[in-house]
Design a protein around this motif. Structure first.
Motif, PDB file in Angstrom:
ATOM      1  N   ARG A 123      -2.431  12.682   6.657  1.00  0.00           N
ATOM      2  CA  ARG A 123      -1.493  13.085   7.697  1.00  0.00           C
ATOM      3  C   ARG A 123      -1.525  12.006   8.765  1.00  0.00           C
ATOM      4  O   ARG A 123      -2.600  11.488   9.093  1.00  0.00           O
ATOM      5  CB  ARG A 123      -1.910  14.427   8.307  1.00  0.00           C
ATOM      6  CG  ARG A 123      -1.576  15.650   7.462  1.00  0.00           C
ATOM      7  CD  ARG A 123      -2.193  16.906   8.032  1.00  0.00           C
ATOM      8  NE  ARG A 123      -3.622  16.957   7.774  1.00  0.00           N
ATOM      9  CZ  ARG A 123      -4.533  17.303   8.670  1.00  0.00           C
ATOM     10  NH1 ARG A 123      -4.164  17.605   9.911  1.00  0.00           N
ATOM     11  NH2 ARG A 123      -5.807  17.345   8.359  1.00  0.00           N
ATOM     12  N   MET A 124      -0.380  11.653   9.319  1.00  0.00           N
ATOM     13  CA  MET A 124      -0.319  10.559  10.283  1.00  0.00           C
ATOM     14  C   MET A 124       0.754  10.816  11.332  1.00  0.00           C
ATOM     15  O   MET A 124       1.696  11.580  11.092  1.00  0.00           O
ATOM     16  CB  MET A 124      -0.054   9.237   9.553  1.00  0.00           C
ATOM     17  CG  MET A 124       1.134   9.287   8.619  1.00  0.00           C
ATOM     18  SD  MET A 124       1.212   7.848   7.495  1.00  0.00           S
ATOM     19  CE  MET A 124      -0.230   8.117   6.468  1.00  0.00           C
ATOM     20  N   ASN A 125       0.588  10.167  12.482  1.00  0.00           N
ATOM     21  CA  ASN A 125       1.583  10.363  13.540  1.00  0.00           C
ATOM     22  C   ASN A 125       2.826   9.511  13.315  1.00  0.00           C
ATOM     23  O   ASN A 125       3.888   9.816  13.850  1.00  0.00           O
ATOM     24  CB  ASN A 125       0.979  10.088  14.922  1.00  0.00           C
ATOM     25  CG  ASN A 125       0.599   8.630  15.126  1.00  0.00           C
ATOM     26  OD1 ASN A 125       0.185   7.941  14.187  1.00  0.00           O
ATOM     27  ND2 ASN A 125       0.736   8.145  16.353  1.00  0.00           N
ATOM     28  N   GLU A 126       2.694   8.452  12.529  1.00  0.00           N
ATOM     29  CA  GLU A 126       3.850   7.691  12.047  1.00  0.00           C
ATOM     30  C   GLU A 126       3.411   6.930  10.808  1.00  0.00           C
ATOM     31  O   GLU A 126       2.217   6.713  10.591  1.00  0.00           O
ATOM     32  CB  GLU A 126       4.412   6.745  13.105  1.00  0.00           C
ATOM     33  CG  GLU A 126       3.467   5.689  13.613  1.00  0.00           C
ATOM     34  CD  GLU A 126       4.130   4.789  14.645  1.00  0.00           C
ATOM     35  OE1 GLU A 126       5.019   3.994  14.253  1.00  0.00           O
ATOM     36  OE2 GLU A 126       3.767   4.883  15.832  1.00  0.00           O
ATOM     37  N   LEU A 127       4.376   6.530  10.004  1.00  0.00           N
ATOM     38  CA  LEU A 127       4.043   5.903   8.731  1.00  0.00           C
ATOM     39  C   LEU A 127       3.304   4.580   8.927  1.00  0.00           C
ATOM     40  O   LEU A 127       3.642   3.791   9.807  1.00  0.00           O
ATOM     41  CB  LEU A 127       5.309   5.670   7.903  1.00  0.00           C
ATOM     42  CG  LEU A 127       5.994   6.923   7.341  1.00  0.00           C
ATOM     43  CD1 LEU A 127       7.306   6.546   6.682  1.00  0.00           C
ATOM     44  CD2 LEU A 127       5.075   7.643   6.349  1.00  0.00           C
ATOM     45  N   PHE A 128       2.310   4.343   8.085  1.00  0.00           N
ATOM     46  CA  PHE A 128       1.617   3.066   8.038  1.00  0.00           C
ATOM     47  C   PHE A 128       2.419   2.133   7.117  1.00  0.00           C
ATOM     48  O   PHE A 128       3.204   2.595   6.287  1.00  0.00           O
ATOM     49  CB  PHE A 128       0.209   3.250   7.465  1.00  0.00           C
ATOM     50  CG  PHE A 128      -0.815   3.711   8.465  1.00  0.00           C
ATOM     51  CD1 PHE A 128      -2.041   3.067   8.560  1.00  0.00           C
ATOM     52  CD2 PHE A 128      -0.564   4.786   9.309  1.00  0.00           C
ATOM     53  CE1 PHE A 128      -3.007   3.496   9.467  1.00  0.00           C
ATOM     54  CE2 PHE A 128      -1.511   5.222  10.221  1.00  0.00           C
ATOM     55  CZ  PHE A 128      -2.733   4.571  10.302  1.00  0.00           C
ATOM     56  N   PRO A 129       2.224   0.808   7.244  1.00  0.00           N
ATOM     57  CA  PRO A 129       2.902  -0.116   6.326  1.00  0.00           C
ATOM     58  C   PRO A 129       2.583   0.232   4.870  1.00  0.00           C
ATOM     59  O   PRO A 129       1.477   0.676   4.551  1.00  0.00           O
ATOM     60  CB  PRO A 129       2.313  -1.475   6.711  1.00  0.00           C
ATOM     61  CG  PRO A 129       1.964  -1.324   8.157  1.00  0.00           C
ATOM     62  CD  PRO A 129       1.474   0.088   8.287  1.00  0.00           C
ATOM     63  N   GLU A 130       3.555   0.028   4.017  1.00  0.00           N
ATOM     64  CA  GLU A 130       3.420   0.383   2.601  1.00  0.00           C
ATOM     65  C   GLU A 130       2.210  -0.314   1.978  1.00  0.00           C
ATOM     66  O   GLU A 130       1.984  -1.504   2.172  1.00  0.00           O
ATOM     67  CB  GLU A 130       4.686   0.001   1.841  1.00  0.00           C
ATOM     68  CG  GLU A 130       4.702   0.464   0.398  1.00  0.00           C
ATOM     69  CD  GLU A 130       6.014   0.176  -0.292  1.00  0.00           C
ATOM     70  OE1 GLU A 130       6.084   0.380  -1.518  1.00  0.00           O
ATOM     71  OE2 GLU A 130       6.964  -0.255   0.381  1.00  0.00           O
ATOM     72  N   GLY A 131       1.438   0.455   1.228  1.00  0.00           N
ATOM     73  CA  GLY A 131       0.299  -0.089   0.508  1.00  0.00           C
ATOM     74  C   GLY A 131      -1.015  -0.033   1.250  1.00  0.00           C
ATOM     75  O   GLY A 131      -2.076  -0.285   0.666  1.00  0.00           O
ATOM     76  N   GLU A 132      -1.000   0.321   2.540  1.00  0.00           N
ATOM     77  CA  GLU A 132      -2.254   0.331   3.304  1.00  0.00           C
ATOM     78  C   GLU A 132      -3.067   1.607   3.075  1.00  0.00           C
ATOM     79  O   GLU A 132      -4.295   1.576   3.164  1.00  0.00           O
ATOM     80  CB  GLU A 132      -1.968   0.149   4.795  1.00  0.00           C
ATOM     81  CG  GLU A 132      -1.573  -1.256   5.154  1.00  0.00           C
ATOM     82  CD  GLU A 132      -1.592  -1.505   6.643  1.00  0.00           C
ATOM     83  OE1 GLU A 132      -1.441  -2.669   7.039  1.00  0.00           O
ATOM     84  OE2 GLU A 132      -1.743  -0.551   7.429  1.00  0.00           O
ATOM     85  N   LEU A 133      -2.387   2.711   2.824  1.00  0.00           N
ATOM     86  CA  LEU A 133      -3.066   3.975   2.560  1.00  0.00           C
ATOM     87  C   LEU A 133      -2.482   4.584   1.289  1.00  0.00           C
ATOM     88  O   LEU A 133      -1.276   4.504   1.058  1.00  0.00           O
ATOM     89  CB  LEU A 133      -2.897   4.958   3.724  1.00  0.00           C
ATOM     90  CG  LEU A 133      -3.554   4.573   5.052  1.00  0.00           C
ATOM     91  CD1 LEU A 133      -3.167   5.564   6.147  1.00  0.00           C
ATOM     92  CD2 LEU A 133      -5.070   4.495   4.910  1.00  0.00           C
ATOM     93  N   ASN A 134      -3.333   5.206   0.488  1.00  0.00           N
ATOM     94  CA  ASN A 134      -2.884   5.764  -0.790  1.00  0.00           C
ATOM     95  C   ASN A 134      -2.619   7.258  -0.690  1.00  0.00           C
ATOM     96  O   ASN A 134      -2.963   7.909   0.286  1.00  0.00           O
ATOM     97  CB  ASN A 134      -3.936   5.511  -1.874  1.00  0.00           C
ATOM     98  CG  ASN A 134      -4.065   4.051  -2.215  1.00  0.00           C
ATOM     99  OD1 ASN A 134      -4.591   3.267  -1.438  1.00  0.00           O
ATOM    100  ND2 ASN A 134      -3.594   3.668  -3.387  1.00  0.00           N
TER     101      ASN A 134
END
Length: 267
Positions: A123-134
């Motif tokens: 769960r996140m407050n905004e999306l992380f760059p693609e590929g950083e979290l699975n």
């Protein structure tokens, strides 16, 4: 096979140790891991990655029946090909993230924050760059990040340096959590006292491996405790000075496949 009293526990970090920052696992590393396992030693992957980001690496290495330490020690599992998810959870350490998130929001109001849902994603407050979290990514209101206890908080703030992250953590006095700052503006926060080393010590006792027969290889600040814990701790050649100082030896860099030399020396 060596006698049980001579078998080693070989703890291997993933990113920057086994796998390049471009996600490449070399044939030489794959073969060296297989040879060490075939010789009867226990290879345990130990990473800051989430469990679901580690299982594909284990599969590439054809490891289907070993312990695995994820989320910087907060999650310990046993790989089991017969299990529905390919593993069984053995221990999950959690903490209440609300106090630290409230403090960090004041210090780093523009940062991106995520909390881990084990076996699912973040769960996140905004999306992380693609590929950083699975795994699955679910954007929620900031207050929902502390809806329950979690294994890990991830902070990403490109505006800060690693040194500034350390300074912020020291100023806030993170007494109730353990934190590790990555290569870039990235911080992982875990339950108090939980590290790769604390999880590996529990695995060592379960396996019945003598403390002096433990080996660890890593390259990041989150590997320092693990390198100190091991009977023989080896830092990668590209590691920073504090990491190298925590080790008993230094091998080649990730570009030189330094981990392969360490593994071959065990045969």
């Amino acid at each position: 096979m060596p006698p049980a009293t001579e078998r080693k526990l070989v703890a291997l970090d993933i990113d920057g140790t086994l796998v390049t920052y471009d996600e490449v696992l070399s044939d030489a590393a794959r073969e060296a891991v297989a040879a060490v396992r075939a010789a009867g030693h226990h290879v345990v992957l130990a990473s800051g990655r989430s469990l679901i980001a580690m299982t594909p690496i284990a599969a590439e290495l054809k490891i289907e029946d070993s312990w695995i330490v994820a989320s910087n020690g907060a999650v310990t599992a046993r790989l089991d090909a017969s299990a529905p998810m390919g593993y069984t959870l053995e221990k999950v350490e959690t903490f209440d993230p609300e106090p630290v998130l409230r403090m960090l929001q004041v210090e780093l109001p523009h940062a991106r924050y995520a909390v881990e849902d084990v076996g699912v994603g973040f769960r996140m407050n905004e999306l992380f760059p693609e590929g950083e979290l699975n795994g699955e990514h679910r954007v929620v209101d900031f207050e929902e990040l502390w809806a329950g206890d979690v294994t890990r908080v991830v902070v990403r703030s490109p505006g800060e340096t690693s040194a500034e992250f350390h300074e912020i953590a020291a100023r806030l006095g993170f007494d109730d959590v353990t934190y590790a700052v990555g290569w870039s503006a990235w911080m992982d926060i875990a339950p108090q006292g939980v590290t790769k080393a604390s999880a590996l010590e529990a695995v060592r006792r379960e396996l019945g491996v003598a403390a002096e027969n433990t080996v660890a290889v890593g390259d990041g600040s989150n590997d320092i405790d693990m390198l100190r814990w091991a009977g023989w701790g080896v830092a990668m050649g590209h590691a920073t000075e504090p990491v190298r100082a925590a080790a008993d030896a230094v091998t080649g860099s990730i570009d030189e496949d330094g981990v392969v030399d360490v593994l071959r020396s065990l045969l």
